[in-house]
Design a protein around this motif. Structure first.
Motif, PDB file in Angstrom:
ATOM      1  N   ARG A 237       0.832  -1.207   0.000  1.00  0.00           N
ATOM      2  CA  ARG A 237       0.000   0.000   0.000  1.00  0.00           C
ATOM      3  C   ARG A 237       0.866   1.256   0.000  1.00  0.00           C
ATOM      4  O   ARG A 237       0.465   2.295  -0.512  1.00  0.00           O
ATOM      5  CB  ARG A 237      -0.967   0.000   1.181  1.00  0.00           C
ATOM      6  N   GLU A 238       2.073   1.176   0.567  1.00  0.00           N
ATOM      7  CA  GLU A 238       2.964   2.328   0.539  1.00  0.00           C
ATOM      8  C   GLU A 238       3.833   2.336  -0.720  1.00  0.00           C
ATOM      9  O   GLU A 238       4.120   3.395  -1.282  1.00  0.00           O
ATOM     10  CB  GLU A 238       3.841   2.359   1.786  1.00  0.00           C
ATOM     11  N   TYR A 485      -6.114   6.230  -2.370  1.00  0.00           N
ATOM     12  CA  TYR A 485      -5.153   7.311  -2.236  1.00  0.00           C
ATOM     13  C   TYR A 485      -5.855   8.651  -2.458  1.00  0.00           C
ATOM     14  O   TYR A 485      -7.054   8.701  -2.743  1.00  0.00           O
ATOM     15  CB  TYR A 485      -4.002   7.098  -3.227  1.00  0.00           C
ATOM     16  N   THR A 514      -1.280   6.698   8.061  1.00  0.00           N
ATOM     17  CA  THR A 514      -0.128   7.455   7.592  1.00  0.00           C
ATOM     18  C   THR A 514       1.092   6.558   7.605  1.00  0.00           C
ATOM     19  O   THR A 514       1.494   6.059   8.662  1.00  0.00           O
ATOM     20  CB  THR A 514       0.124   8.693   8.473  1.00  0.00           C
ATOM     21  N   GLY A 515       1.679   6.331   6.422  1.00  0.00           N
ATOM     22  CA  GLY A 515       2.891   5.544   6.330  1.00  0.00           C
ATOM     23  C   GLY A 515       4.077   6.329   6.855  1.00  0.00           C
ATOM     24  O   GLY A 515       4.144   7.550   6.712  1.00  0.00           O
ATOM     25  N   LEU A 518       6.158   6.957   3.161  1.00  0.00           N
ATOM     26  CA  LEU A 518       5.655   7.302   1.838  1.00  0.00           C
ATOM     27  C   LEU A 518       4.285   7.961   1.791  1.00  0.00           C
ATOM     28  O   LEU A 518       3.725   8.122   0.734  1.00  0.00           O
ATOM     29  CB  LEU A 518       5.642   6.026   0.970  1.00  0.00           C
ATOM     30  N   THR A 521      -2.633   6.679   3.254  1.00  0.00           N
ATOM     31  CA  THR A 521      -3.568   5.831   2.513  1.00  0.00           C
ATOM     32  C   THR A 521      -4.874   5.762   3.297  1.00  0.00           C
ATOM     33  O   THR A 521      -4.937   6.126   4.480  1.00  0.00           O
ATOM     34  CB  THR A 521      -3.007   4.409   2.334  1.00  0.00           C
TER      35      THR A 521
END
Length: 888
Positions: A237-238, A485, A514-515, A518, A521
């Protein structure tokens, strides 16, 4: 007399004197320094040597892996410039001595590995209950419970909808499966088999990411898998956010783990690295394994797609271990030849479901009441296989009980003993749609109470927000996307800067993540919640736009869409879906069309156009679909749809036939056949034995009930007029994930063609059949050859084989003879009649003589053996290794 005190030295003479004196003092100090220099350096040398010896001893223990964790921790906690200087000095001279491997190992253990472990420990030690930003963190080790993981087969990729897989899985017996310990994911009993790439499947919400989190945390804390040097968890996902950029593998690692900057993964041959690619189903990269170029340079930049495909294939860093996690439907993105092992996370079995509710509620009576209620609805109890659904059910049912008790106290009725089963049908969910509708109401109520202080039972809906969220859910469901996104939200009219408002409004429905590296999402807590919100959006769209969501982008716009048109179109689209990705959406859509369910959403959806006539029409439309000879999976989902519509007519019809025992002689319609399969599959009792004679002796009956045979442990199909037509369906059952252990096909005219079809399932490594009876099935030499080939391909499962009454010929006997001499063959009971006496005795003496540990029972009762052959067999029986205990 001269006055000396008044005598003055001339200025030039005084300067000369001071200079001489200064020189003398300097000379004296320099002489003293020179005299002490030897002592100083002797002392300095002893201190440096003592310090370095102490550090060298630590370094040596680190390289020998003695007390590694403690020493590395001590070095980093007490790290200072002088310790770093000692390390730099040691590394420099080790490399001067050409001891590069020792230098690299020391540097990795003291710097890179420790820093990575500290970073991962900090990231993975906690789980968040609720939304990550708003929930309370809990230590993972305090709440983690081992999930049930089994070994699977890479030859078949399941593309059915996850709920259908859960329905099948929930009927499996754990004794039939090979359990896998999560900590030993790369170890197997077969010591000679090297595992590089593992694919772990599991439906959404089943615990894949939590299993990964526990695996990484145990490594970072020094508890498990310490033979692995580095673990790099890389969530898809990131990584999706970097799909258009070019980068090197080392660059990608450094982005996620800045503490590894400067690490060289290729400098050691014995480097053990694990990449965890979590969430393959969330990957938006094409993963073009066939079309991408070969790439092996870890330092040069290339597209992320090329990078990942070559990493998985082993072209890039071939020594690295790869662990992929995915939902089952996305497993096909990875070619089977790239996977060494497939495992599956199964979630809760029936006993664990009950255990969950008992742990969830401190009140034992309340726990029992909720368990009893959930078990009364087969579809609800099946869904509790997913831990997330257990949580949804517990949340809803506890809230209903709490509100009822509060109302009773306020009304002073004192009737707090009323159970869930005694309450109104309106306020106690018995179907999936009712459960999720209550869940939505409860979460909206919670957010209103938290943010606005509202405590009224009437809900104030934010129609615009729910409509936008539903649009996102529906369109991403059509594309089979679970992770969203910024651009996805903006396309649905959601202001990204206010996305947290949506997650706050819906609390446990939509969440923002929050990644670390990156970016941000978004996703729904569970796929089923996305499907429910998507179905709700379809009804809202019809209310507002007067059109069906399925034609809104069409060139031909409908001016006035109707409810029945929407429902019929959804049925058709769901039946056409190869993956079944609209199955649960369809259940929710149909359930939300009922007036009773729409009353729960009063103020959000309109109450018009939901008459009993619409229900009758859509029920009839669904029943007509059974005439199209649907697959068992599609038929079963349609019955669940009828259940959401509160229509049980077909099921009751079949149950009446079963109670009267009138099915064996009657001809059933396709709809009734489907209903029969549904009733048998969803019965409360586990299907231990399936006997075809109780229904109808025909190929048609067997084929239509093959899904029932798949869930049974014993299938008695003897004397049922079966032909080779049945064998293809049976082969599919044998080659699938099935409970079947015993198959009796005696006295059917299968012939060699049927046996050959059957053997395609027997030779599948997924097949675990233990007892096979093929007596009097008109099998000749060709059939025996096919059996021999199947047993050669998969020799370890069959322990009993009955071939009496067939004519194998000399060649057929020899084929089987050669296979059964294999030490891996586990056959213990053989019934073998029909061959000539000479051939049979040659067979028996060959098998028992060459593999005396094999047979336990042998039937040669119809053969005229003669004295010579009897003496040969008697001699074999005297072998101390021979296990034969029954001879006829």
């Amino acid at each position: 007399m001269p006055n000396f005190s008044e005598t003055k030295t001339p200025p030039d003479k005084r300067l000369q004197y001071e200079t001489l004196n200064s020189d003398f003092q300097t000379h004296r100090k320099h002489k003293a320094f020179k005299d002490n220099l030897l002592v100083i350096f002797q002392d300095l040398e002893s201190k440096i040597i003592a310090f370095l010896k102490n550090e060298f001893e630590k370094f040596k223990k680190i390289l020998k892996k003695e007390n590694l964790q403690s020493l590395v921790k001590d070095f980093n906690e007490n790290r200072c410039s002088i310790k770093e200087a000692a390390l730099d000095l040691t590394l420099y001279f080790l490399r001067e001595m050409k001891q590069n491997e020792a230098a690299d190992t020391l540097e990795d253990d003291l710097i890179f590995i420790h820093q990575l472990k500290c970073s991962l420990k900090k990231k993975y030690k906690c789980v968040f209950e609720g939304i990550a930003k708003q929930g309370d963190s809990t230590l993972l080790n305090n709440i983690y419970t081992d999930l049930y993981i089994t070994q699977g087969c890479s030859e078949q990729v399941n593309t059915e909808h996850e709920v259908r897989q859960i329905e099948v899985t929930s009927r499996r017996s754990e004794s039939q499966e090979i359990p896998v310990d999560c900590t030993n994911m790369f170890e197997t009993p077969e010591q000679d088999k090297e595992i590089r790439t593992v694919l772990t499947k599991g439906v959404a919400g089943i615990g894949k990411s939590v299993s990964v989190q526990k695996f990484v945390l145990d490594w970072a804390e020094g508890k498990e898998n310490q033979d692995i040097s580095f673990i790099f968890p890389l969530p898809f996902r990131e990584m999706n956010l970097k799909e258009k950029e070019t980068q090197s593998l080392m660059g990608l690692i450094t982005q996620f783990f800045p503490e590894t900057k400067g690490l060289n993964l290729t400098r050691r041959n014995n480097f053990k690295v694990l990449f965890i690619l979590d969430g393959l189903d969330e990957c938006r990269l094409p993963l073009n394994f066939d079309g991408n170029k070969t790439w092996s340079d870890v330092s040069s930049q290339v597209s992320l797609d090329v990078l990942l495909t070559n990493l998985i294939k082993g072209n890039l860093l071939p020594s690295a271990l790869i662990w992929l996690t995915t939902r089952p439907a996305a497993a096909s993105k990875i070619p089977p030849d790239c996977i060494d092992r497939v495992t599956e996370i199964r979630g809760f079995n029936d006993a664990q479901k009950e255990e969950y509710f008992r742990k969830r509620f401190t009140d034992e009576n309340q726990a029992k009441e909720i368990i009893d209620h959930v078990k009364k609805s087969k579809s609800l109890f099946i869904m509790c296989h997913i831990p997330v659904f257990c949580w949804i059910s517990a949340t809803v049912l506890q809230n209903i009980l709490d509100e009822r008790r509060s109302n009773d106290v306020r009304n002073q009725t004192g009737d707090v003993s009323k159970t869930l089963q005694e309450s109104n049908t309106e306020d106690t969910p018995k179907t999936l749609t009712q459960m999720y509708t209550h869940f939505l109401r409860f979460q909206i109520q919670q957010s209103r109470r938290k943010y606005h202080g509202e405590y009224t039972l009437n809900i104030s809906w934010d129609e615009k927000a729910i409509f936008s969220l539903g649009k996102l859910a529906f369109h991403q469901l059509e594309r089979n996307n679970l992770i969203f996104y910024d651009t996805d939200l903006e396309a649905c009219g959601i202001d990204v800067s206010k996305a947290s408002v949506y997650s706050g409004m819906c609390t446990q429905i939509f969440k923002e993540e929050t990644g670390i590296i990156l970016g941000t999402t978004f996703c729904f807590v569970h796929l089923s919640i996305q499907e429910f919100i998507a179905a709700l959006y379809a009804h809202l769209f019809l209310d507002i736009q007067k059109q069906s969501v399925f034609v809104q982008d069409s060139m031909k716009q409908e001016k006035h869409g109707t409810m029945i048109d929407l429902l019929k179109t959804a049925v058709d689209k769901a039946l056409k879906s190869e993956t079944g990705h609209l199955d649960l959406f369809l259940r929710f859509l149909l359930g939300l069309s009922l007036q009773t369910n729409r009353l729960l959403l009063r103020g959000l959806v309109t109450q018009q156009d939901c008459s009993d006539q619409i229900k009758k029409e859509i029920v009839q439309y669904i029943k007509q679909k059974f005439e199209a000879n649907l697959s068992p999976e599609r038929s079963i989902n349609l019955f669940y749809c009828l259940n959401e519509l509160n229509d049980q007519t077909l099921v009751k019809e079949i149950q009446t036939h079963l109670n009267k025992g009138s099915l064996s002689s009657g001809d059933l319609s396709p709809a009734q056949w489907s209903a029969l399969a549904f009733v048998l599959l969803t019965s409360e009792e586990e299907q231990e034995e399936f006997e075809l004679q109780k229904f109808k002796k025909s190929d048609e009956c067997l084929i239509r009930l093959s899904a029932v045979i798949k869930t049974s442990k014993r299938a008695l199909l003897n004397d049922c007029n079966l032909t080779d037509k049945s064998c293809s369906a049976l082969a599919t059952v044998l080659g699938s994930d099935t409970n079947l252990k015993e198959l009796n096909l005696n006295n059917n005219n299968l012939q060699d063609t049927g046996v050959k079809l059957l053997c395609s399932g027997l030779k599948n490594m997924q097949c675990k059949l233990e007892i096979l009876s093929l007596s009097n099935c008109s099998i000749t030499e060709e059939g025996y050859k096919a059996l021999a080939t199947a047993l050669r391909s998969n020799p370890s499962h069959l322990i009993e084989l009955d071939l009496t009454g067939n004519d194998p010929g000399q060649s057929g006997v020899k084929q089987l003879n050669d296979v059964l001499q294999d030490p891996d063959c586990q056959l213990k009971t053989l019934r073998f009649l029909g061959a000539a006496a000479e051939e049979a005795c040659q067979y028996v003496t060959g098998i028992v003589g060459k593999n005396p540990l094999l047979l336990r029972e042998l039937n040669l009762s119809e053969h005229e053996l003669g004295d010579t052959r009897v003496n040969q067999i008697s001699a074999l029986l005297q072998d101390k290794h021979c296990k034969l205990n029954t001879l006829m």
